[in-house]
Write an enzyme that holds these catalytic residues in place. Structure first.
Site, mmCIF file in Angstrom:
data_model
loop_
_atom_site.group_PDB
_atom_site.id
_atom_site.type_symbol
_atom_site.label_atom_id
_atom_site.label_comp_id
_atom_site.label_asym_id
_atom_site.label_seq_id
_atom_site.Cartn_x
_atom_site.Cartn_y
_atom_site.Cartn_z
ATOM 1 C CE LYS A 90 -2.392 1.772 -5.139
ATOM 2 N NZ LYS A 90 -2.961 1.937 -3.800
ATOM 3 C CG ASP A 116 -2.715 -0.040 -0.628
ATOM 4 O OD1 ASP A 116 -1.666 0.530 -0.254
ATOM 5 O OD2 ASP A 116 -3.126 -0.001 -1.804
#
Ligand code: ATR
Length: 292
Positions: free
Chosen positions: A72, A108
């Site tokens: 990420k 997220d």
């Protein structure tokens, strides 16, 4: 399932390992239901090959990528543009590819916030949040809450230095709403009792350590909303304790489902069928927990 053709558009999940990911079936169930000629595939890739694989994908019939552990942060080096929130969070989980150009997003935190909203949160602006843990998931959650003008964010972590660093980043880059909580019982109790929402972002309580909880049961009251990002087991010790104290609870699958729904919109511009995503995720988690 229809077989892909030269006209099929792909979404690629990049991470390692990916064998347990529910994202491919979650997205493919919606593509199938909506009759879209799209296919979501998992591609395990190591650190060394990440850049080469991504650069290849951005020249193919790929609408975008999801990115998960451990890439990420590293993926940001290969992107043409970054959404401001993803830049502040310092991590990307969703990439849109258009005409060979890539833009990174982080869904997220938005996904987590949507799960709180579904759980009856109401306005973020009025609320104080106690966040346990300061890793990657906590960064996305805390910075998204700060970006939505949370009144106060208390950060508690086993390693206090990491909490200090995250609090500094939030206070400097978003708004001065964040405060580090010392690990002693009195400080924790005061911060927890001053909070409206308690959030676990650590792996404490995850299978096979189901008997552990990251937040003291006796500090939880009926006025709290308690959320756990752990979804294996579905009802963690923390959520059981919270229920026993009369608190509202929000389980882990919501973040997974809503981050996926937000990514689906970014990839396709189409409104996803959240019910289909949710049914797929719960079916797979149930299956996994039954050991089948
Ligand atoms: P993720 O990307 O899923 O957030 P991570 O970046 O490795 O994962 O972060 C894990 C978080 O859970 C950290 O805040 C970690 O605390 P440390 O910073 O002290 O490592 C926390 N954590 C993990 N296991 C823990 C445990 N047994 N007790 C308390 N905190 C724990």
């Amino acid at each position: 399932m229809k077989y892909p053709t030269v006209n099929t558009k792909f979404i690629v999940l990049l991470g390692n390992p990916l064998s347990h990911s529910v994202s491919p079936p979650m997205h493919n169930a919606v593509f199938e239901k909506l009759g879209m000629d799209c296919c979501y595939i998992p591609v395990e890739v190591n650190n060394e090959n990440l850049g080469k694989v991504f650069q290849g994908l951005s020249r193919m019939n790929v609408l975008g990528c999801n990115v998960t552990i451990p890439h990420k942060v590293a993926i940001m080096d290969y992107l043409d543009e970054l959404d401001p929130l993803a830049k502040t969070i310092g991590a990307v989980n969703t990439i849109k590819i258009e005409n060979g150009s890539s833009t990174g997003y982080n869904t997220d935190g938005e996904g987590f916030l949507k799960s709180l909203t579904e759980g009856g949160l109401g306005s973020v602006t009025e609320k104080r949040f106690f966040i346990q843990g300061c890793g990657g998931a906590a960064r996305a959650v805390a910075m998204t809450l700060a970006a939505h003008n949370a009144k106060r964010i208390y950060l508690a972590n086993r390693t206090e230095k990491k909490a200090e660093q995250l609090a500094d980043e939030i206070n400097l880059n978003i708004s001065s709403c964040s405060e580090v909580i010392d690990n002693d019982p009195a400080s924790r109790k005061t911060a927890i009792r001053a909070s409206d929402v308690l959030i676990n972002t650590t792996s404490v309580g995850m299978h096979p350590h189901e008997n552990a909880s990251p937040i003291e049961k006796e500090y939880i009251t009926a006025d709290h909303m308690v959320a756990d990002i752990v979804y294996n087991p579905l009802k963690t010790k923390l959520l059981q304790d919270a229920e026993a104290q009369g608190a509202k609870t929000v389980g882990g699958p919501g973040m997974l489902i809503y981050q996926g729904a937000a990514a689906f919109r970014i990839f396709t511009g189409v409104e996803p069928l959240v019910d289909v995503m949710s049914a797929t995720v719960y079916r797979l988690i149930d299956k996994k927990q039954a050991g089948t």
